[in-house]
Design a protein around this motif. Structure first.
Motif, PDB file in Angstrom:
ATOM      1  N   SER A  63       0.826  -1.214   0.000  1.00 37.56           N
ATOM      2  CA  SER A  63       0.000   0.000   0.000  1.00 37.56           C
ATOM      3  C   SER A  63       0.859   1.262   0.000  1.00 37.56           C
ATOM      4  N   MET A  64       1.913   1.276   0.830  1.00 37.43           N
ATOM      5  CA  MET A  64       2.724   2.497   0.889  1.00 37.43           C
ATOM      6  C   MET A  64       3.755   2.544  -0.238  1.00 37.43           C
ATOM      7  N   VAL A  65       4.260   1.397  -0.695  1.00 40.43           N
ATOM      8  CA  VAL A  65       5.200   1.391  -1.818  1.00 40.43           C
ATOM      9  C   VAL A  65       4.482   1.839  -3.092  1.00 40.43           C
ATOM     10  N   GLU A  66       3.272   1.336  -3.277  1.00 41.57           N
ATOM     11  CA  GLU A  66       2.474   1.727  -4.451  1.00 41.57           C
ATOM     12  C   GLU A  66       2.145   3.213  -4.421  1.00 41.57           C
ATOM     13  N   ASN A  67       1.856   3.724  -3.241  1.00 48.28           N
ATOM     14  CA  ASN A  67       1.525   5.143  -3.105  1.00 48.28           C
ATOM     15  C   ASN A  67       2.668   6.033  -3.576  1.00 48.28           C
ATOM     16  N   HIS A  68       3.902   5.578  -3.386  1.00 46.58           N
ATOM     17  CA  HIS A  68       5.078   6.390  -3.742  1.00 46.58           C
ATOM     18  C   HIS A  68       5.557   6.119  -5.171  1.00 46.58           C
ATOM     19  N   PHE A  69       5.549   4.839  -5.578  1.00 49.23           N
ATOM     20  CA  PHE A  69       6.156   4.473  -6.858  1.00 49.23           C
ATOM     21  C   PHE A  69       5.140   4.216  -7.969  1.00 49.23           C
ATOM     22  N   GLY A  70       3.865   4.075  -7.615  1.00 52.34           N
ATOM     23  CA  GLY A  70       2.842   3.808  -8.621  1.00 52.34           C
ATOM     24  C   GLY A  70       2.527   2.335  -8.763  1.00 52.34           C
ATOM     25  N   ASN A  71       1.323   2.056  -9.209  1.00 55.17           N
ATOM     26  CA  ASN A  71       0.828   0.676  -9.306  1.00 55.17           C
ATOM     27  C   ASN A  71       1.480  -0.117 -10.437  1.00 55.17           C
ATOM     28  N   ASP A 128       3.980  -5.665  -9.899  1.00 56.62           N
ATOM     29  CA  ASP A 128       4.229  -7.068 -10.247  1.00 56.62           C
ATOM     30  C   ASP A 128       5.709  -7.302 -10.554  1.00 56.62           C
ATOM     31  N   ASP A 129       6.293  -6.427 -11.375  1.00 54.28           N
ATOM     32  CA  ASP A 129       7.711  -6.574 -11.715  1.00 54.28           C
ATOM     33  C   ASP A 129       8.597  -6.401 -10.486  1.00 54.28           C
ATOM     34  N   LEU A 130       8.231  -5.444  -9.630  1.00 56.95           N
ATOM     35  CA  LEU A 130       9.035  -5.184  -8.433  1.00 56.95           C
ATOM     36  C   LEU A 130       9.098  -6.401  -7.536  1.00 56.95           C
ATOM     37  N   PHE A 131       7.952  -6.982  -7.201  1.00 57.09           N
ATOM     38  CA  PHE A 131       7.954  -8.077  -6.242  1.00 57.09           C
ATOM     39  C   PHE A 131       8.377  -9.404  -6.863  1.00 57.09           C
ATOM     40  N   SER A 132       8.270  -9.511  -8.192  1.00 53.33           N
ATOM     41  CA  SER A 132       8.846 -10.671  -8.864  1.00 53.33           C
ATOM     42  C   SER A 132      10.369 -10.627  -8.774  1.00 53.33           C
TER      43      SER A 132
END
Length: 376
Positions: free
Chosen positions: A332-340, A344-348
């Motif tokens: 929730s907070m990572v998406e808020n800063h870096f975008g949605n 998927d690529d980030l956590f993969s």
């Protein structure tokens, strides 16, 4: 970053939801069951051979989240009180249960689960005098009426700070001091480390000050949170390397043109994993509580890994399953800063880095368990 607005576990029951990726938090709760029982027996005065049990007992679970773990502690408390009441020949007391989390928590999911929960309690225990309420709000402030609580519990929550440490916010001149990192690192300058330490001390003191008027004299708190074993905040234990690997995964996306480097430099996690000495200092300085004990235990990063459901088409690696657990908590907070778009690529990529790390090293969380008594 307004932590109160953006921090919440992933809602729902999807593949990246907290409900489906919270086994490790469940294990942490289970480890502390003996301390939970000890606290409840003290509240019921059984350990002191005093059968003057309160007619109405107030219990709060702070940072309750939603999903299968939410009512786990409450169920255990009811079991302890029921068993103790039967053995002592006393009536089951009225139980007032308050479930607290930030407003973004999925309270509707909790409320939907309550009818079946109440039915089970009535069928198995014969208890009809249990009352449950949801209390949205930050535990870094007052939540309950004066002297309304006998026992306060919190698990896997107090390592979250009330805000990004002062001076490290996105729009502050110091925000880029921690270049390429999301949390304290070996490369972090002393100003960054000091800001984190100061924020934790202020927040933990505020937490204790807020609970003190709410808890009856002699009441108890049981707090478990991510921590570390050494007084050195840059030591590679606890969650240190999980933030390092997430920063590395983001840096890999920078090289692919998916993330701006400045975005990483300006993100500082509102998180702090303290050592036992720091918790002790905060408690002693605030002065409202006595420490019964502070304990540490380790739990492996992939303790959450379980066999994949039959619906899974592809078996996930251990690193990818760890990544799902972390994603359910921080997305929730990572998406808020870096975008949605990059999630998927980030956590993969993060899962691949975790796979490599746990292949080479024993990777563990360090958890602190703090048992406190409110002064008479």
């Amino acid at each position: 970053m307004e932590v109160m607005q953006v921090l919440h576990m992933n809602n729902g029951e999807g593949e990246t939801s907290y409900a489906k990726n919270s086994n490790i938090q469940r294990k942490i709760i289970s480890v502390t069951n003996s301390r939970l029982k000890e606290a409840i027996l003290n509240i019921m005065c059984i350990n002191n051979n005093n059968k003057n049990v309160p007619e109405s007992i107030g219990v709060a679970d702070l940072g309750c989240s939603s999903g299968p773990n939410t009512l786990m502690v409450v169920s255990e408390i009811i079991d302890i009180i029921d068993e103790t009441s039967r053995k002592s020949g006393i009536s089951f007391p009225e139980l007032r249960i308050s479930l607290n989390d930030l407003p973004g928590n999925d309270f509707n999911d909790i409320f939907r689960s309550l009818p079946s929960f109440f039915h089970k309690v009535k069928e198995e225990k014969g208890a009809e005098n249990c009352y449950v309420v949801g209390v949205p709000g930050s535990f870094y402030g007052r939540l309950f009426p004066q002297k309304s609580m006998h026992f306060v519990h919190s698990s896997s929550s107090l390592h979250w700070l009330s805000q990004v440490p002062l001076g490290l916010g996105t729009n502050n001149a110091m925000s880029s001091l921690n270049k390429g990192k999301l949390y304290i690192s070996h490369t972090s300058p002393s100003d960054v480390i000091n800001a984190y330490v100061s924020q934790f001390q202020n927040d933990f003191s505020t937490f204790l000050q807020s609970r003190s008027p709410e808890i009856v004299p002699g009441g108890r708190m049981l707090l478990s949170l991510m921590g570390r074993s050494s007084i050195d905040p840059t030591i590679e234990d606890g969650c240190y390397y999980q933030w390092e690997l997430l920063a590395n995964a983001l840096s890999n996306l920078v090289s692919k043109g998916q993330v701006e480097e400045e975005k990483i430099d300006s993100f500082n996690a509102p998180y702090y994993a303290p050592c036992p000495e720091e918790v002790k200092i905060a408690v002693e300085n605030e002065g409202s509580f006595m420490i019964d004990r502070i304990e540490t235990f380790e739990i492996e990063w992939d303790a959450s890994v379980s066999s994949n459901s039959s619906d899974d088409k592809i078996l996930l690696s251990r690193g990818q399953q760890v990544a799902k657990t972390i994603r359910a908590v921080v997305e929730s907070m990572v998406e808020n800063h870096f975008g949605n778009e990059i999630m998927d690529d980030l956590f993969s990529g993060y899962g691949d880095l975790v796979d490599d790390y746990i292949y080479r090293k024993k990777a563990v969380y360090v958890n602190l368990v703090v048992s406190l008594k409110h002064k008479e």
